[in-house]
Design an enzyme around this catalytic site. Structure first.
Site, PDB file in Angstrom:
ATOM      1  N   TRP A  29       0.854  -1.186   0.000  1.00 49.48           N
ATOM      2  CA  TRP A  29       0.000   0.000   0.000  1.00 49.48           C
ATOM      3  C   TRP A  29       0.883   1.227   0.000  1.00 49.48           C
ATOM      4  O   TRP A  29       1.864   1.303   0.757  1.00 49.48           O
ATOM      5  CB  TRP A  29      -0.913   0.030   1.227  1.00 49.48           C
ATOM      6  CG  TRP A  29      -1.625   1.355   1.352  1.00 49.48           C
ATOM      7  CD1 TRP A  29      -2.714   1.774   0.656  1.00 49.48           C
ATOM      8  CD2 TRP A  29      -1.247   2.458   2.185  1.00 49.48           C
ATOM      9  NE1 TRP A  29      -3.044   3.064   1.008  1.00 49.48           N
ATOM     10  CE2 TRP A  29      -2.163   3.513   1.946  1.00 49.48           C
ATOM     11  CE3 TRP A  29      -0.219   2.665   3.106  1.00 49.48           C
ATOM     12  CZ2 TRP A  29      -2.086   4.736   2.606  1.00 49.48           C
ATOM     13  CZ3 TRP A  29      -0.145   3.889   3.771  1.00 49.48           C
ATOM     14  CH2 TRP A  29      -1.072   4.907   3.511  1.00 49.48           C
ATOM     15  N   GLU A  48      -3.183  -2.858  -2.425  1.00 50.53           N
ATOM     16  CA  GLU A  48      -4.273  -2.268  -1.654  1.00 50.53           C
ATOM     17  C   GLU A  48      -4.614  -0.852  -2.111  1.00 50.53           C
ATOM     18  O   GLU A  48      -3.740   0.006  -2.222  1.00 50.53           O
ATOM     19  CB  GLU A  48      -3.860  -2.234  -0.170  1.00 50.53           C
ATOM     20  CG  GLU A  48      -4.894  -1.645   0.756  1.00 50.53           C
ATOM     21  CD  GLU A  48      -4.447  -1.708   2.201  1.00 50.53           C
ATOM     22  OE1 GLU A  48      -5.254  -1.335   3.074  1.00 50.53           O
ATOM     23  OE2 GLU A  48      -3.293  -2.120   2.472  1.00 50.53           O
ATOM     24  N   LYS A  92      -7.213   2.747  -1.804  1.00 55.31           N
ATOM     25  CA  LYS A  92      -7.774   3.594  -0.755  1.00 55.31           C
ATOM     26  C   LYS A  92      -8.505   4.752  -1.412  1.00 55.31           C
ATOM     27  O   LYS A  92      -8.121   5.196  -2.500  1.00 55.31           O
ATOM     28  CB  LYS A  92      -6.664   4.113   0.156  1.00 55.31           C
ATOM     29  CG  LYS A  92      -7.155   4.699   1.472  1.00 55.31           C
ATOM     30  CD  LYS A  92      -5.987   4.987   2.410  1.00 55.31           C
ATOM     31  CE  LYS A  92      -6.474   5.445   3.773  1.00 55.31           C
ATOM     32  NZ  LYS A  92      -5.353   5.707   4.708  1.00 55.31           N
ATOM     33  N   ASP A 114      -9.783  -3.415   2.143  1.00 54.42           N
ATOM     34  CA  ASP A 114      -9.762  -2.858   3.491  1.00 54.42           C
ATOM     35  C   ASP A 114     -11.134  -2.274   3.787  1.00 54.42           C
ATOM     36  O   ASP A 114     -11.653  -1.466   3.011  1.00 54.42           O
ATOM     37  CB  ASP A 114      -8.677  -1.782   3.598  1.00 54.42           C
ATOM     38  CG  ASP A 114      -8.484  -1.257   5.014  1.00 54.42           C
ATOM     39  OD1 ASP A 114      -9.463  -0.753   5.588  1.00 54.42           O
ATOM     40  OD2 ASP A 114      -7.354  -1.331   5.522  1.00 54.42           O
ATOM     41  N   HIS A 157     -11.510   1.529   3.410  1.00 45.57           N
ATOM     42  CA  HIS A 157     -10.910   2.198   2.262  1.00 45.57           C
ATOM     43  C   HIS A 157     -11.887   2.495   1.127  1.00 45.57           C
ATOM     44  O   HIS A 157     -11.476   2.702  -0.007  1.00 45.57           O
ATOM     45  CB  HIS A 157      -9.723   1.387   1.734  1.00 45.57           C
ATOM     46  CG  HIS A 157      -8.508   1.512   2.583  1.00 45.57           C
ATOM     47  ND1 HIS A 157      -7.254   1.147   2.143  1.00 45.57           N
ATOM     48  CD2 HIS A 157      -8.338   1.991   3.836  1.00 45.57           C
ATOM     49  CE1 HIS A 157      -6.367   1.379   3.096  1.00 45.57           C
ATOM     50  NE2 HIS A 157      -7.009   1.880   4.139  1.00 45.57           N
ATOM     51  N   HIS A 182      -8.266  -6.553   4.995  1.00 43.33           N
ATOM     52  CA  HIS A 182      -7.823  -5.756   6.129  1.00 43.33           C
ATOM     53  C   HIS A 182      -9.084  -5.314   6.855  1.00 43.33           C
ATOM     54  O   HIS A 182      -9.825  -4.466   6.361  1.00 43.33           O
ATOM     55  CB  HIS A 182      -7.001  -4.550   5.673  1.00 43.33           C
ATOM     56  CG  HIS A 182      -5.550  -4.845   5.542  1.00 43.33           C
ATOM     57  ND1 HIS A 182      -4.599  -3.873   5.379  1.00 43.33           N
ATOM     58  CD2 HIS A 182      -4.872  -6.025   5.576  1.00 43.33           C
ATOM     59  CE1 HIS A 182      -3.406  -4.427   5.312  1.00 43.33           C
ATOM     60  NE2 HIS A 182      -3.549  -5.729   5.421  1.00 43.33           N
ATOM     61  N   ASP A 236     -11.663   6.245   7.227  1.00 44.90           N
ATOM     62  CA  ASP A 236     -10.748   5.144   7.534  1.00 44.90           C
ATOM     63  C   ASP A 236     -10.065   5.398   8.868  1.00 44.90           C
ATOM     64  O   ASP A 236      -8.865   5.674   8.935  1.00 44.90           O
ATOM     65  CB  ASP A 236      -9.712   5.017   6.404  1.00 44.90           C
ATOM     66  CG  ASP A 236      -8.735   3.875   6.645  1.00 44.90           C
ATOM     67  OD1 ASP A 236      -9.145   2.848   7.199  1.00 44.90           O
ATOM     68  OD2 ASP A 236      -7.559   4.024   6.272  1.00 44.90           O
ATOM     69  N   ASP A 261      -9.841   3.346  11.524  1.00 47.72           N
ATOM     70  CA  ASP A 261      -9.170   2.178  12.112  1.00 47.72           C
ATOM     71  C   ASP A 261      -9.532   1.940  13.566  1.00 47.72           C
ATOM     72  O   ASP A 261      -8.673   1.719  14.414  1.00 47.72           O
ATOM     73  CB  ASP A 261      -7.654   2.298  11.949  1.00 47.72           C
ATOM     74  CG  ASP A 261      -7.225   2.232  10.498  1.00 47.72           C
ATOM     75  OD1 ASP A 261      -7.396   1.165   9.887  1.00 47.72           O
ATOM     76  OD2 ASP A 261      -6.740   3.243   9.960  1.00 47.72           O
ATOM     77  N   ASP A 295      -6.532  -4.737  10.719  1.00 52.67           N
ATOM     78  CA  ASP A 295      -5.794  -3.487  10.521  1.00 52.67           C
ATOM     79  C   ASP A 295      -6.490  -2.348  11.263  1.00 52.67           C
ATOM     80  O   ASP A 295      -7.286  -1.616  10.694  1.00 52.67           O
ATOM     81  CB  ASP A 295      -5.674  -3.162   9.031  1.00 52.67           C
ATOM     82  CG  ASP A 295      -4.818  -1.924   8.777  1.00 52.67           C
ATOM     83  OD1 ASP A 295      -4.142  -1.474   9.722  1.00 52.67           O
ATOM     84  OD2 ASP A 295      -4.831  -1.410   7.649  1.00 52.67           O
TER      85      ASP A 295
END
Length: 416
Positions: free
Chosen positions: A183, A224, A226, A257, A260, A284, A292, A294, A324
């Site tokens: 990424w 990956e 985003k 993800d 993302h 992820h 995003d 997390d 993640d």
């Protein structure tokens, strides 16, 4: 609590809809979950632990007890590992190398991760890898593999190649395929007028990185996308469309993800679409809150939808599950524990679904029965099965793990 008696009650309840509880427990136990090392130290790594994170990476909060070095990080994860059932891997970023001296990222090699392999072997873990394309002077302008400066672009290409070789080394040494996830944070803060040039550069870089062959038995590359990142709010060079095409061209895994994509998009709906054309995907799993962000994974509808989609589609061998998230606002070991246990719960939930029966209803056009049973299974004694799963793996049942974490915080984390 009589766990065995409760398990018998669950076995009877699930048997009525054709589900083998013991087979479900076995399924969850054998499905690897890759847990991110960077939760333990707020993505600082060991290159420059006090360095400022850049390029779309940010852990918020200042809860005491953050791991400050490799020994503390390993000790913290070893403790968390004892609280989480199932088959586990640890996902490393390149900045978590073990070296007494500074090593340029384009010169990292297997020797800088040999101690991680030994540690993983001792703890019964697999390892995954991630090149680190952020928090570096040569990423300060916001571009790495898409950089117009040929010297900078080549530096990051070399880093990508070295990372793939390290990942392959992990797979060979530990006997469990390692996923190497690429990424990059490349993008524009404000509206660009030449997106195409940067994407041409990025495509060229991947041509060069993947020209070096590795054995898929030991290393699987994942790329990956985003929507945006910090400092790249207006244009992300590595968009979903770019990486979908790149993965198809090179036969690589596409990393999905959960944070993302746009807020109304869900990864659970993308899995079967992507796997129609690609060999596999890397997940992820985090919890986005408006972006995003997390957050720690919770057992919400989307997490269960992801695992049931894997199970319903028969994608178990083609989907590689990784976590993640990185929250520095609460106890970091609790973050690992809560997030990973919820991932395990979701895997078990999916394994307890009567897939064959539901798909038979759907094929016959009996959507009434399909809906009825999808609702009925929500009140079956799932918790009894989860408790048994934990007990069988010698990890705390119910909320018993929290007292252990609190004691570790008082004895270890609070004195750092």
């Amino acid at each position: 609590m009589n766990i065995e008696r409760n398990l018998e009650i669950a076995r009877e309840a699930y048997a009525k809809i054709g589900v083998d509880v013991d087979a479900a427990i076995k399924y969850a136990a054998e499905t690897p979950v890759s847990i991110q090392c960077w939760q333990g130290d707020d993505v600082s790594g060991f290159e420059a632990p006090d360095g400022e994170l850049t390029g779309g990476i940010q852990s918020t909060g200042n809860y005491p007890g953050k791991a400050r070095n490799i020994n503390e990080l390993r000790a913290d994860f070893e403790f968390a590992n004892k609280l989480i059932p199932g088959k586990k891997k640890l996902s490393l970023h390149a900045i978590y190398l073990d070296s007494e001296k500074a090593v340029p990222r384009n010169e990292i090699s297997t020797e800088h991760f040999a101690s991680w392999v030994q540690w993983a072997r001792e703890n019964g873990l697999g390892l995954d890898f991630n090149p680190t394309f952020f928090s570096h002077p040569l990423s300060a302008d916001g571009f790495t593999l898409s950089n117009d400066d040929e010297g900078i672009r080549k530096f990051w290409v070399e880093h990508g190649i070295k990372s793939r070789l390290i990942s392959e080394y992990f797979g060979k040494e530990l006997g469990m395929t390692s996923c190497n996830n690429l990424w990059v944070p490349d993008g524009f803060k404000d509206t660009p007028v030449n997106r195409a040039k940067k994407r041409e550069n990025l495509a060229k870089s991947y041509e060069e990185i993947f020209a070096v062959k590795t054995d898929d038995k030991y290393n699987l590359d994942a790329i990956e996308s985003k929507v945006f990142g910090i400092g790249a709010e207006s244009c992300t060079i590595g968009s979903h469309e770019f990486y979908m095409g790149c993965a198809m061209k090179h036969g690589k895994l596409l990393t999905l993800d959960t944070g993302h994509y746009h807020p109304t998009e869900v990864v659970s709906d993308k899995i079967s679409g992507v796997l129609t054309y690609l060999p596999g995907v890397m997940l992820h799993v985090s919890r986005p809150v408006r972006w995003d962000s997390d957050h720690v994974v919770i057992l919400d509808d989307e997490l269960k939808a992801i695992t049931t989609e894997i199970r319903r589609g028969g994608f178990e061998k083609r989907v590689h599950i990784g976590l993640d998230f990185f929250d520095g606002s609460i106890n970091r070991i609790a973050c690992w524990t809560i997030g990973a246990r919820n991932m395990e719960k979701a895997l078990l939930w999916a394994a307890l679904e009567p897939v064959a029966m539901l798909q038979k209803f759907e094929a016959e056009g009996d959507f009434t029965s399909r809906l009825a049973y999808l609702e009925e299974i929500k009140t079956l004694p799932f918790g009894f099965v989860w408790d048994a799963y934990c007990a069988q793996h010698n990890v705390p049942v119910g909320d018993a793990w929290l007292a252990d974490v609190k004691k570790y915080e008082a004895d270890v984390l609070s004195v750092r």
